[in-house]
Design an enzyme around this catalytic site. Structure first.
Site, PDB file in Angstrom:
ATOM      1  N   LYS A  73       0.854  -1.201   0.000  1.00  0.00           N
ATOM      2  CA  LYS A  73       0.000   0.000   0.000  1.00  0.00           C
ATOM      3  C   LYS A  73       0.881   1.239   0.000  1.00  0.00           C
ATOM      4  CE  LYS A  73      -3.893   1.939   2.717  1.00  0.00           C
ATOM      5  NZ  LYS A  73      -4.764   1.703   3.884  1.00  0.00           N
ATOM      6  N   SER A 148      -9.657   1.936   2.995  1.00  0.00           N
ATOM      7  CA  SER A 148      -8.792   2.664   2.095  1.00  0.00           C
ATOM      8  C   SER A 148      -7.800   1.788   1.334  1.00  0.00           C
ATOM      9  CB  SER A 148      -8.024   3.726   2.882  1.00  0.00           C
ATOM     10  OG  SER A 148      -7.192   3.114   3.855  1.00  0.00           O
ATOM     11  N   SER A 172      -9.812  -0.435   7.165  1.00  0.00           N
ATOM     12  CA  SER A 172      -9.249  -0.307   5.818  1.00  0.00           C
ATOM     13  C   SER A 172      -8.599  -1.539   5.234  1.00  0.00           C
ATOM     14  CB  SER A 172      -8.241   0.839   5.782  1.00  0.00           C
ATOM     15  OG  SER A 172      -8.942   2.043   5.631  1.00  0.00           O
TER      16      SER A 172
HETATM   17  N1  GLN Z   1     -12.966   4.345   6.542  1.00  0.00           N
HETATM   18  C1  GLN Z   1     -12.401   4.736   7.794  1.00  0.00           C
HETATM   19  C2  GLN Z   1     -11.980   6.171   7.720  1.00  0.00           C
HETATM   20  O1  GLN Z   1     -12.270   6.780   6.768  1.00  0.00           O
HETATM   21  C3  GLN Z   1     -11.239   3.844   8.129  1.00  0.00           C
HETATM   22  C4  GLN Z   1     -10.043   4.123   7.330  1.00  0.00           C
HETATM   23  C5  GLN Z   1      -8.881   3.260   7.679  1.00  0.00           C
HETATM   24  O2  GLN Z   1      -9.021   2.217   8.295  1.00  0.00           O
HETATM   25  N2  GLN Z   1      -7.691   3.724   7.304  1.00  0.00           N
HETATM   26  O3  GLN Z   1     -11.367   6.709   8.579  1.00  0.00           O
END
Ligand code: GLN
Length: 484
Positions: A73, A148, A172
């Site tokens: 990532k 994400s 994410s």
């Molecule tokens: N979707 C969640 C957020 O927007 C979690 C994101 C993540 O786990 N990096 O914060």
């Protein structure tokens, strides 16, 4: 091909790592125009690493990840390779060092294929917040892959890499794993070093694997887990061999099903699929309590959206145009700083910074941040209590199947709701895995298995037993290859 399958072929000299890597690079060039999972393809580096791995394999010293393609990532630092966080702010940033997880992959002679797309600074649930482009779900290109770590999950299921790394602050890894029908594990907070992971919310962030099956997940965790003196929150507990706990029998295992995770408005097909899957766990010998209650669960979303933006606002203060990345030129010092942040950050990142700055400001600290921390403790205690009675808790990963690209971008609250089932886990710091558990109209459904702190072995065992009894993980999407 999975890691363990590829390893056998490489070991038996039926295939070389250069051939394997070449085949994946070919696949990338064919499906990438449709999927768009990669921010950077490191083809030259990958072939060099493959060559080196082949030499090592020939000498008989290769570990389980040697010579096998992985995707990282793009919020984990890679020495000499751009690390953008899918942000304009870091579009051209080339770190001078490797994140610890990347260093550990390199020590295991993995072949790094490139860097995957994400929501800017890992803030989002669909990759639509990427400042670069949106990744498409390989099961239906008009839908999101989740986020994400959407690029990582999409690339694994599209056959562009054997496995990938993601990061998980509120879901994410698990949510995109569920949306793409792959296995995604968020380890216990402290199990994997965060050194070199670009910080979003430091008390919640954790790195973990996205793989095609549970055995691969255990193999990758073996490689990346463990103490690191560069991350003071990583723990010194010994790392077991996680493949040792993979048995198909769940006799004596106590599973709880917390009712609060079957939220109002959830898609009925998801509820049915998860309840059927839990029935399967019962058949495999587990005793299931269907009536568990974790009453503070509904507070988790509010707690998360105070704590995560608060920490983000502090972490992202470092992007001032002086030290890293993009720097607006032409004005007074203050003007340059302001413009750097104005043009460098996207809308969602700015929204989080504003929320966090507000929650931390002198007059509101007690009312918001401090209160959120107190409720965080309650949520954590509730999990501790539940794990006195149960070895694992099982829930859906998401309340719905993957949604359409564009469907939720204009409604941040709707977007935030897609993580209701995964956020509480980061707040408590416990480990959880998402595994493929069915389909509704050809779209994937993920099941989440939660364990107590440092009980990765238990959740891997449950996941493995379920995987042995089903074949959801073997299904792959058909993507039309457009030769370039
Ligand atoms: N979707 C969640 C957020 O927007 C979690 C994101 C993540 O786990 N990096 O914060």
């Amino acid at each position: 091909m999975t890691i363990h399958e590829a390893h056998q072929l490489l070991k038996n000299k039926q295939l070389s790592s250069v051939e394997l890597t070449g085949a994946y690079l070919e696949r990338i060039s064919r499906v990438e125009p449709e999927v768009r999972a990669f921010v950077t393809v490191t083809d030259k580096l990958a072939l060099e690493q493959a060559q080196k791995a082949d030499e090592l394999i020939a000498s008989g010293h290769a570990g389980p990840l040697a010579g096998i393609p992985v995707l990282v990532k793009d919020n984990m630092c890679t020495r000499g390779v751009k690390t953008t966080c899918s942000s304009k702010m870091l579009e051209n940033l080339v770190p001078p060092y490797d994140a610890t997880v990347v260093a550990r992959l390199n020590e295991g002679n993995a072949v790094i294929m490139g860097k995957s797309n994400l929501d800017e600074f890992a803030m989002g649930s669909s990759t639509e917040n990427s400042a670069l482009f949106t990744t498409h779900n390989p099961w239906d290109l008009s839908r999101v892959p989740g986020g994400s770590s959407g690029g990582s999950a999409a690339a694994v299921v599209a056959g562009e890499t054997v496995y990938a790394l993601g990061s998980d602050t509120g879901g994410s890894i698990r949510q995109p794993a569920g949306f793409c029908s792959v296995v995604g594990l968020k380890p216990t907070y402290g199990r994997v070093s965060r050194y070199g992971l670009v910080a979003f919310a430091s008390s919640l962030d954790q790195i973990g694997p996205l793989t095609q099956d549970v055995t691969d997940c255990a193999l990758v965790l073996n490689a990346i887990a463990g103490y690191d003196y560069r991350d003071s929150t990583s723990v010194t507990y010994p790392v077991p061999d996680y493949t040792q706990c993979l048995t198909a029998d769940l006799k004596g295992l106590r599973i709880g099903v917390p009712g609060e995770y079957f939220v109002q408005g959830m898609q009925p097909e998801v509820e049915t699929a998860i309840k059927t899957a839990i029935g399967k766990l019962e058949e495999l010998g587990a005793s299931v309590d269907w009536e568990v209650s974790l009453p503070h669960t509904p507070c988790a979303l509010a707690v998360y959206y105070i704590i995560a933006p608060s920490e983000a606002s502090a972490n992202l203060a470092r992007y001032d145009g002086v030290k890293y990345g993009f720097s607006y030129q032409g004005g007074s010092m203050w003007e340059e700083m302001e413009k750097t942040r104005q043009y460098g950050f996207g809308a969602e990142v700015k929204r989080r910074i504003m929320l966090g700055t507000y929650a931390l400001s002198a007059g509101y600290y007690d009312a918001y941040y401090l209160k959120a921390q107190k409720v965080r403790t309650l949520i954590r205690r509730e999990f501790d209590l539940a794990f006195e009675k149960y070895d694992a808790l099982v829930t859906p990963t998401s309340p719905s199947v993957p949604f359409k690209i564009g469907e939720k971008v204009d409604d941040p609250l709707q977007m935030y709701l897609s993580d209701v089932c995964t956020l509480p886990i980061n707040i408590a710091g416990v480990p959880a895995i998402s595994i493929p558990a069915g389909f509704a109209d050809g779209l994937p459904i993920g099941m989440q298995i939660i364990g107590k702190h440092f009980a990765e072995e238990t959740i891997l065992k449950v996941a493995y037993a379920y995987e042995q009894a089903t074949d959801w993980h073997k299904r792959k999407p058909e993507i039309s290859e457009t030769a370039q």
